[in-house]
Design a protein around this motif. Structure first.
Motif, PDB file in Angstrom:
ATOM      1  N   GLN A   1       0.910  -1.046   0.120  1.00  0.00           N
ATOM      2  CA  GLN A   1      -0.074  -0.089  -0.226  1.00  0.00           C
ATOM      3  C   GLN A   1       0.843   1.128   0.147  1.00  0.00           C
TER       4      GLN A   1
ATOM      5  N   PRO B   1       2.186   3.029  -4.954  1.00  0.00           N
ATOM      6  CA  PRO B   1       1.980   4.306  -6.034  1.00  0.00           C
ATOM      7  C   PRO B   1       3.347   4.754  -6.725  1.00  0.00           C
TER       8      PRO B   1
ATOM      9  N   ARG C   1     -11.757   4.458 -14.142  1.00  0.00           N
ATOM     10  CA  ARG C   1     -12.872   3.921 -13.549  1.00  0.00           C
ATOM     11  C   ARG C   1     -13.619   3.326 -14.453  1.00  0.00           C
TER      12      ARG C   1
ATOM     13  N   ASN D   1      -7.249   2.107  -6.876  1.00  0.00           N
ATOM     14  CA  ASN D   1      -6.648   2.262  -5.644  1.00  0.00           C
ATOM     15  C   ASN D   1      -5.797   1.596  -5.110  1.00  0.00           C
TER      16      ASN D   1
ATOM     17  N   GLN E   1      -6.656  -0.055  -2.048  1.00  0.00           N
ATOM     18  CA  GLN E   1      -7.250  -0.993  -0.900  1.00  0.00           C
ATOM     19  C   GLN E   1      -6.901  -2.290  -0.838  1.00  0.00           C
TER      20      GLN E   1
ATOM     21  N   CYS F   1     -10.995  -3.418   2.957  1.00  0.00           N
ATOM     22  CA  CYS F   1     -12.180  -3.012   2.330  1.00  0.00           C
ATOM     23  C   CYS F   1     -13.140  -4.341   2.118  1.00  0.00           C
TER      24      CYS F   1
ATOM     25  N   GLY G   1     -14.280   3.946  -4.613  1.00  0.00           N
ATOM     26  CA  GLY G   1     -13.349   4.635  -4.070  1.00  0.00           C
ATOM     27  C   GLY G   1     -12.655   5.611  -4.709  1.00  0.00           C
ATOM     28  N   GLU G   2     -11.946   6.605  -4.113  1.00  0.00           N
ATOM     29  CA  GLU G   2     -11.062   7.574  -4.628  1.00  0.00           C
ATOM     30  C   GLU G   2      -9.832   7.001  -5.161  1.00  0.00           C
ATOM     31  N   TYR G   3      -9.464   7.688  -6.360  1.00  0.00           N
ATOM     32  CA  TYR G   3      -8.042   7.527  -6.957  1.00  0.00           C
ATOM     33  C   TYR G   3      -7.029   7.386  -5.793  1.00  0.00           C
ATOM     34  N   GLN G   4      -6.085   6.379  -6.014  1.00  0.00           N
ATOM     35  CA  GLN G   4      -5.009   6.409  -4.957  1.00  0.00           C
ATOM     36  C   GLN G   4      -3.623   6.057  -5.806  1.00  0.00           C
ATOM     37  N   LEU G   5      -3.819   5.916  -7.242  1.00  0.00           N
ATOM     38  CA  LEU G   5      -2.582   5.724  -7.951  1.00  0.00           C
ATOM     39  C   LEU G   5      -2.367   7.001  -9.153  1.00  0.00           C
TER      40      LEU G   5
ATOM     41  N   ARG H   1      -2.172   9.074 -12.418  1.00  0.00           N
ATOM     42  CA  ARG H   1      -3.156   9.220 -13.425  1.00  0.00           C
ATOM     43  C   ARG H   1      -2.153   9.116 -14.914  1.00  0.00           C
TER      44      ARG H   1
END
Length: 455
Positions: A299, A303, A321, A328, A330, A388, A395-399, A401
Motif C-alpha cells: 500500500q 504508487p 474507473r 486504488n 485498498q 475494504c 473509492g477515490e483514485y490512489q494511483l 493518473r
C-alpha cells in the motif's frame, strides 16, 4: 526436455548434443522486455560461452531511443562500453518453431570487474531475491497473464479488431470463461501448448477473459527469477504462434477502446528457509503479522512503483474507473475490486495478489518491484489500512493518473530506490522520460476531432 536448476556448462553441452543443436539464440531482456542479443553458431557459442554488447543495449526505450545527456550518463558510460554477457545454462530451451535445431539461452550482464550490471532486468530481480535470501526467506510467485488476440494490423492508424475464429466470425460480445470461445482458436492454442511443452514452460490454466479475443494464461507458482524467464519466453512464443495463424497477440495494457485492459496479476507469498512454512500464516492458521506488514508495504510503495507496473502512456488507459481495473490500493479478502487481494486459501497457501500490474510490464522488474514493496513492509513493520469489504471501484483514485506523475513518484521514493538499486531507478526513469517526450510529439485523432474547430 525440461532443464533443471543449477545446470552446469558441461551438462549444457550434453543437452545441446542430445538435441543436435546447430545454432544458439543468445538472449538478454532489455528494460521493455524485448529480446536483444546475437545468434551464434554452436561452435562459436561453445568456444566463447558468452558475448559482449554495449551497455545501452538493455537500457533503451521501446522505440530504441535513449537519452543524449543527463543523469543517465552518471550510470552508463558515454564511451559506449561493453557488457560481458554470461550464459545461464539453466535457461536453455529449444526454439520449437525454428527450421534448423536451434536453442535459446538467457544471459546475465556483467561489467568488466565481474559485477552484475545493476540496471539489467535480470540483475534487478536477482538483487531483490538476494535480499529475501539474506533474511532466510524464499519468495514464491504465480503470475496470471492476460492478452488479446487481434486480426493482423499493418497500419498503426487503424484500430485493432478481434480476429476471425474457426466459425469464420469475429467476437462481438462478452465471452468471459466461455469454453466455446476459446475453442474458436483451437489450432493456435494446440501449437502454443506444444511449443510450451517442448520448451518446458509450466503454464497452467487457459481461460477466456471478458474482452473480445481476450485470454488469460496462468503459471504454476515457483521462484521469481525462473517464472520471470517463463513469462518472457511465453510472450515470445505466443506472438510467434499467433503470426503463424494469421493473427497478432498483444500484451498492450489497453489495445482496444471500449474493451477491458490486460493485467499481469501476481500472487505472492514468502516461505521460511528454516521451517519450510509460509510466513503469512501463524501456527494456528490465522494471518501473521508479516502478512499484514507485507500488505502495508504494498500500500505504501505501489504508487511509487507504478512507472514499473504501468510503464507506458497506454498503461494508464487501463487504470481508469469503469474499466474492471483497480484505481486504488485498498486491500480485501476474495474481493476483485481492490488493488491488493487476498484469495481464499488454506494457511499454507495464504498469499497476496497484486492486481495493479499491467500485462505490458517487464516481468523481471515488475516482480522485483512488487517483492520490494512487500519486503519493505515486513522490514519496516508497516501496518495496512482497514480491509475494504465493499466495492473499491467506487473509492477515490490512489494511483498516479499518468506516466509523468508516476515517474515523479518513483524518483521521490528513496526507500524503494535503495532496495531496487539507485542506478536502476536512474536509468529506468530517464529512459521512460524519453518515451514520454516522444509520445507528446504525436497528435491523436481525439485532439483533431474535438479541438480542431471547437477551441
Amino acid at each position: 526436455m525440461v532443464v533443471r536448476d543449477n545446470f552446469t556448462f558441461s551438462e549444457l553441452e550434453n543437452w545441446l548434443n542430445e538435441n543436435r543443436v546447430t545454432e544458439i539464440e543468445c538472449l538478454v531482456p532489455d528494460l521493455t522486455g524485448v529480446a536483444r542479443g546475437k545468434i551464434l553458431p554452436r561452435v562459436k557459442f561453445t568456444e566463447d560461452r558468452g558475448m559482449r554488447l554495449p551497455e545501452a543495449t538493455v537500457a533503451m526505450g521501446v522505440t530504441g531511443e535513449f537519452p543524449e545527456e543527463g543523469p543517465y550518463y552518471d550510470v552508463i558510460s558515454p564511451n559506449d562500453m561493453d557488457m560481458h554477457l554470461q550464459a545461464d545454462p539453466s535457461t536453455v530451451r529449444i526454439v520449437p518453431w525454428a527450421t534448423d535445431p536451434t536453442a535459446q539461452v538467457l544471459h546475465d550482464c556483467y561489467d568488466r570487474n565481474g559485477k552484475l550490471v545493476p540496471f539489467a532486468p535480470r540483475s534487478v530481480l536477482r538483487r531483490i531475491c538476494g535480499l529475501f535470501d539474506a533474511e532466510g526467506w524464499d519468495p514464491v510467485v504465480a503470475p496470471e497473464l492476460e492478452f488479446y488476440l487481434v486480426a493482423r494490423n499493418t497500419d498503426p492508424n487503424q484500430p485493432l479488431q478481434p480476429p476471425i475464429g474457426r466459425s469464420g466470425r469475429a467476437e462481438t460480445s462478452r465471452q468471459a470463461y466461455s469454453i466455446d470461445a476459446v475453442n474458436e482458436f483451437d489450432p493456435l492454442f494446440e501449437d502454443v501448448y506444444e511449443y510450451c511443452e517442448k520448451m518446458g514452460l509450466n503454464v497452467d490454466t487457459l481461460i477466456h477473459e471478458i474482452g473480445a479475443g481476450q485470454m488469460e494464461i496462468n503459471f504454476f507458482h515457483a521462484a521469481p527469477l525462473g517464472l520471470a524467464d517463463e513469462v518472457f519466453f511465453f510472450k515470445r512464443t505466443l506472438r510467434e504462434a499467433a503470426m503463424r495463424h494469421g493473427m497478432f497477440a498483444t500484451f498492450m495494457a489497453k489495445p482496444i477502446a471500449g474493451e477491458p485492459g490486460s493485467a499481469m496479476h501476481v500472487h505472492q507469498s514468502v516461505v521460511s528457509k528454516l521451517t519450510g512454512k509460509n510466513i503469512f500464516s501463524n501456527p494456528d492458521g490465522t494471518p501473521s503479522k508479516e502478512f499484514f506488514w507485507y500488505i502495508g508495504g504494498l500500500q505504501k510503495h505501489i504508487p511509487s512503483a507504478m512507472a514499473i507496473f504501468a510503464p507506458y502512456v497506454n498503461s494508464y488507459r487501463r487504470l481508469a474507473r469503469n474499466t474492471a481495473a483497480p484505481i486504488n490500493i485498498q486491500w480485501g479478502t476474495d474481493n476483485r475490486t481492490v488493488g491488493i487481494r487476498s484469495p481464499v486459501a488454506g494457511p499454507e497457501a495464504r498469499r497476496i495478489e497484486n492486481r495493479v500490474i499491467g500485462a505490458d510490464a517487464n516481468p523481471y522488474v515488475a516482480l522485483a518491484a512488487t517483492l520490494a514493496c512487500g519486503y519493505l513492509g515486513i522490514k519496516n513493520r508497516i501496518e495496512p489500512s482497514a480491509e475494504c469489504k465493499g466495492d473499491a471501484y467506487l473509492g477515490e483514485y490512489q494511483l498516479p493518473r499518468s506516466l509523468g506523475e508516476a515517474l515523479d513518484l518513483l524518483r521521490a521514493d528513496k526507500e524503494l530506490a535503495s532496495v531496487l538499486g539507485e542506478e536502476f531507478v536512474t536509468v529506468y526513469t530517464e529512459v521512460k522520460e524519453i518515451e514520454y517526450s516522444e509520445f507528446m510529439t504525436v497528435i491523436s485523432p481525439w485532439e483533431r476531432e474535438h479541438l480542431l474547430l471547437h477551441v
